[in-house]
Design a protein around this motif. Structure first.
Motif, PDB file in Angstrom:
ATOM      1  N   GLY A 105      -7.558  21.379  -7.078  1.00  0.00           N
ATOM      2  CA  GLY A 105      -8.621  20.383  -7.067  1.00  0.00           C
ATOM      3  C   GLY A 105      -9.527  20.540  -5.856  1.00  0.00           C
ATOM      4  N   VAL A 106     -10.479  19.636  -5.737  1.00  0.00           N
ATOM      5  CA  VAL A 106     -11.368  19.559  -4.578  1.00  0.00           C
ATOM      6  C   VAL A 106     -11.253  18.148  -4.027  1.00  0.00           C
ATOM      7  N   THR A 107     -11.077  18.026  -2.706  1.00  0.00           N
ATOM      8  CA  THR A 107     -10.826  16.734  -2.087  1.00  0.00           C
ATOM      9  C   THR A 107     -11.589  16.609  -0.775  1.00  0.00           C
ATOM     10  N   ALA A 108     -12.019  15.390  -0.474  1.00  0.00           N
ATOM     11  CA  ALA A 108     -12.590  15.022   0.823  1.00  0.00           C
ATOM     12  C   ALA A 108     -12.051  13.638   1.180  1.00  0.00           C
ATOM     13  N   TYR A 109     -12.090  13.290   2.464  1.00  0.00           N
ATOM     14  CA  TYR A 109     -11.631  11.979   2.916  1.00  0.00           C
ATOM     15  C   TYR A 109     -12.656  11.340   3.836  1.00  0.00           C
ATOM     16  N   PHE A 110     -12.752  10.004   3.727  1.00  0.00           N
ATOM     17  CA  PHE A 110     -13.574   9.227   4.656  1.00  0.00           C
ATOM     18  C   PHE A 110     -12.885   7.900   4.932  1.00  0.00           C
TER      19      PHE A 110
END
Length: 149
Positions: A105-110
């Motif tokens: 998958g593709v993931t980012a966090y904020f």
């Protein structure tokens, strides 16, 4: 069947938090007021409640965020970066830029303005309904179909 119907976040300022989540595209219910807001989060209600008020209601001495992440799933991999940019423009702080994960998958966090950690993710195996809910394939379905989360 049990279901999570509402998630409450302890926030420093309900009006500021409401404006942040509205900027991410969530719609606010008229049922709220200056002390609490209820937003449509795609099948789950996101409730924003003042930290002190939540601490008083629950008996917790400290209602700060921690120990959880909330997630926004998207339909296409390139939307992870787009949604992260939307969150940052609304006042979020990036924790991790979009990246391909070992599981595919593709993931980012904020974190939102109150420090609640959020994940934005695209997972090919998690198709979404038109209103953004995840469709989980359940192996025990008689017809082999999935169930909507």
């Amino acid at each position: 069947m049990p279901a999570i119907s509402l998630i409450t976040l302890a926030v420093a300022s309900v009006p500021r938090a409401r404006a942040f989540y509205e900027a991410l595209g969530m719609r606010t219910s008229p049922l709220g007021n200056e002390s609490v807001a209820f937003l449509d989060a795609g099948g789950v209600v996101l409730s924003l409640y003042g930290r002190e008020a939540l601490a008083g209601d629950t008996g917790l001495t400290d209602a700060r965020p921690g120990g959880i992440t909330l997630a926004l799933n998207v339909e296409r991999a390139e939307q992870v970066g787009e949604r992260l940019a939307d969150a940052v423009a609304a006042g979020a702080r990036t924790l991790k830029e979009p990246r391909e994960m070992p599981w595919g998958g593709v993931t980012a966090y904020f974190v939102d303005p109150d420090g609640h950690p959020w994940e934005i993710t695209w997972v090919a195996e998690f198709p979404l309904t038109e209103d953004g809910r995840i469709v989980l394939a359940m192996g025990d379905d008689e017809d082999g179909g999935g169930t909507t989360a």
